[in-house]
Scaffold this motif. Structure first.
Motif, PDB file in Angstrom:
ATOM      1  N   ASP A 214       0.876  -1.275  -0.110  1.00 51.95           N
ATOM      2  CA  ASP A 214       0.145   0.105   0.100  1.00 51.95           C
ATOM      3  C   ASP A 214       0.806   1.381  -0.103  1.00 51.95           C
ATOM      4  O   ASP A 214       0.644   2.176  -0.606  1.00 51.95           O
ATOM      5  N   ALA A 215       2.068   1.186   0.833  1.00 55.07           N
ATOM      6  CA  ALA A 215       2.733   2.543   1.030  1.00 55.07           C
ATOM      7  C   ALA A 215       3.466   2.613  -0.592  1.00 55.07           C
ATOM      8  O   ALA A 215       3.661   3.491  -0.733  1.00 55.07           O
ATOM      9  N   THR A 216       3.907   1.481  -1.113  1.00 60.01           N
ATOM     10  CA  THR A 216       4.442   1.354  -2.423  1.00 60.01           C
ATOM     11  C   THR A 216       3.809   2.085  -3.439  1.00 60.01           C
ATOM     12  O   THR A 216       4.032   2.877  -4.386  1.00 60.01           O
ATOM     13  N   ALA A 217       2.276   1.642  -3.368  1.00 59.41           N
ATOM     14  CA  ALA A 217       1.380   2.073  -4.450  1.00 59.41           C
ATOM     15  C   ALA A 217       1.302   3.712  -4.135  1.00 59.41           C
ATOM     16  O   ALA A 217       1.397   4.468  -5.259  1.00 59.41           O
ATOM     17  N   ALA A 218       1.206   4.039  -3.048  1.00 55.19           N
ATOM     18  CA  ALA A 218       1.114   5.698  -2.578  1.00 55.19           C
ATOM     19  C   ALA A 218       2.238   6.321  -3.059  1.00 55.19           C
ATOM     20  O   ALA A 218       2.364   7.296  -3.676  1.00 55.19           O
ATOM     21  N   GLY A 219       3.537   5.686  -2.688  1.00 56.06           N
ATOM     22  CA  GLY A 219       4.857   6.345  -3.080  1.00 56.06           C
ATOM     23  C   GLY A 219       4.975   6.605  -4.483  1.00 56.06           C
ATOM     24  O   GLY A 219       5.543   7.618  -4.903  1.00 56.06           O
ATOM     25  N   VAL A 220       4.513   5.533  -5.222  1.00 59.48           N
ATOM     26  CA  VAL A 220       4.605   5.711  -6.784  1.00 59.48           C
ATOM     27  C   VAL A 220       3.918   7.046  -7.191  1.00 59.48           C
ATOM     28  O   VAL A 220       4.331   7.796  -8.159  1.00 59.48           O
ATOM     29  N   LEU A 221       2.454   7.143  -6.922  1.00 58.31           N
ATOM     30  CA  LEU A 221       1.902   8.340  -7.174  1.00 58.31           C
ATOM     31  C   LEU A 221       2.410   9.600  -6.454  1.00 58.31           C
ATOM     32  O   LEU A 221       2.580  10.565  -7.316  1.00 58.31           O
ATOM     33  N   GLY A 222       3.177   9.421  -5.291  1.00 59.39           N
ATOM     34  CA  GLY A 222       3.779  10.558  -4.930  1.00 59.39           C
ATOM     35  C   GLY A 222       4.916  11.028  -5.421  1.00 59.39           C
ATOM     36  O   GLY A 222       5.012  12.310  -5.798  1.00 59.39           O
ATOM     37  N   VAL A 223       6.015  10.216  -5.851  1.00 59.93           N
ATOM     38  CA  VAL A 223       6.819  10.869  -6.917  1.00 59.93           C
ATOM     39  C   VAL A 223       6.656  11.201  -7.984  1.00 59.93           C
ATOM     40  O   VAL A 223       7.595  11.926  -8.530  1.00 59.93           O
ATOM     41  N   LEU A 224       5.639  10.797  -8.502  1.00 55.44           N
ATOM     42  CA  LEU A 224       5.205  11.353 -10.005  1.00 55.44           C
ATOM     43  C   LEU A 224       4.341  12.332  -9.840  1.00 55.44           C
ATOM     44  O   LEU A 224       3.816  12.969 -10.730  1.00 55.44           O
TER      45      LEU A 224
END
Length: 409
Positions: A214-224
């Motif tokens: 879940d943190a990874t999915a959020a992180g991908v959107l975050g850095v994009l």
């Protein structure tokens, strides 16, 4: 995208449901312990996710061409405190917010994304953004509660709010650090053959990082530099973890996408389990994974989990309510699928039915301000060009997907 009590135990319980709620929120009770206010979507107790689920519902409606009911929007704006912050739920809005009220970054950031997309609420969003900036941590990130340690989910949802409000997330700094700097510290190096590329929710007490889908999915959107609603990025080759580009937003996003692609490769969905119980499908985080993969351009890798959701998520969404329907709509939208024909179901009509009848609805989905231009440089690409980020979950699978929550693969 909620809240504070015994995050570990509550997060574990929420994982099974897989619906969206903020980073450290408790699982909403199936039987409301408080009266459901007029204008609020859903019938579950709103104590821990009222603002969160309302924000996602309104955002999903606007994304699909629906004009929400005035009283639904009024309910959300009425939850804001004078200082700009939002709590998960205020039962008595006639009473001014005080130090005892637990305001949080997740509810506030979700409200910003919704209100900015709806338009006409500039004063409210500006106050909320100002408050969020005031509670940014020195590492550039945000925790669920003001002053709490930064976590990937909360940092991400706030970064999405900044972008929705017209801010450049990489320019939102505290002590010289931006959300990207906070996220970079939460990414797992590619030399880890099992968890490389993933993001951790937070470091453990010894400072070690453990992969959290879940943190990874959020992180991908975050850095994009993207929020809950996004369109697919420029189609790219199958993502692979590459340490050579791990210090760039696009590289960090690709590494995270590589981890997610591997996590859903076999079954098409993510799994979560309570201690001593068999693995259960995690619907909410699977939906978030579809959005993240699409945003990064890994649409081929997102097709299988999207198809799995189309034919397996109906019962979960019905049980979990408006935030769950919104997550599915976001996943369909990111992949260019029609949420009105999703596995034989009309997600838009089902969402609308959980609250006050909207003012108007279109027969087909419509692009709105929430749609982001297709861009391999999107979000963080934009942020990166300006200078050189980020991320909350719960069992109503979500964002809290449990932010603060589960340590799942």
């Amino acid at each position: 995208m909620n809240i504070r009590r015994s995050a570990t135990a509550l997060a574990a319980a929420t994982v099974v449901l897989g619906a969206a709620v903020p980073a450290v929120a408790a699982t909403p009770s199936p039987t409301p312990s408080v009266a459901i206010p007029d204008g609020l979507y859903g019938t579950a107790d709103p104590t821990y996710d009222g603002v969160w689920r309302q924000s996602l519902a309104l955002l999903a409606q606007r994304t699909t061409g629906v004009t929400p009911a005035d009283r639904a929007v009024t309910w959300l704006t009425g939850q804001q405190c004078a200082n700009g912050a939002f709590a998960a739920f205020r039962a008595d809005t006639a009473k001014a917010c005080d130090a005892k009220l637990l305001v949080d970054t997740n509810s506030t950031a979700a409200a910003v994304q919704a209100l900015a997309t709806l338009g006409g609420h500039q004063a409210a969003t500006e106050k909320a953004v100002t408050w969020l900036k005031s509670v940014q941590n020195a590492d550039g990130g945000w925790g669920y509660a003001p002053g709490g340690a930064s976590d990937a989910n909360s940092t991400s949802v706030v970064a999405g709010a900044m972008a929705a409000a017209g801010q450049q997330p990489t320019e939102v700094k505290k002590a010289g650090k931006s959300p990207y700097d906070a996220l970079l510290k939460l990414s797992i190096p590619c030399d880890d053959d099992v968890e490389g590329g993933a993001f951790a929710y937070q470091p453990d007490k010894k400072g070690a990082l453990a992969a959290n889908a879940d943190a990874t999915a959020a992180g991908v959107l975050g850095v994009l530099g993207k929020g809950f609603v996004t369109t697919a990025g420029k189609t790219s080759a199958a993502p692979a973890c590459d340490s050579a580009t791990a210090d760039t937003p696009s590289g960090l996003a690709r590494n995270g996408a590589a981890y997610l692609a591997g996590a859903v490769l076999a079954d098409g969905f993510l799994k979560s389990a309570l201690p001593g119980a068999e693995d259960q499908p995690d619907y909410g985080n699977t939906a978030d994974t579809v959005v993240a993969l699409a945003a990064q351009g890994a649409t081929a890798q997102a097709e299988k989990p999207l198809a799995w959701l189309e034919w397996n998520s109906a019962a979960w969404a019905k049980q979990s309510g408006p935030a769950a329907y919104a997550q599915l709509i976001f996943a369909a939208h990111a992949m260019g699928a029609d949420p009105r024909h999703f596995g034989g179901a009309d997600l838009v009509a089902q969402l609308d039915a959980t609250g006050p009848a909207p003012q108007s609805t279109k027969a087909t989905g419509a692009d709105t301000e929430a749609d982001e231009k297709d861009d391999s440089d999107s979000g963080y690409g934009v942020w990166w060009t300006v200078g050189v980020f980020l991320v909350a979950g719960i069992g109503i699978g979500f964002l809290i997907s449990g932010r603060g929550r589960k340590q799942q693969p």
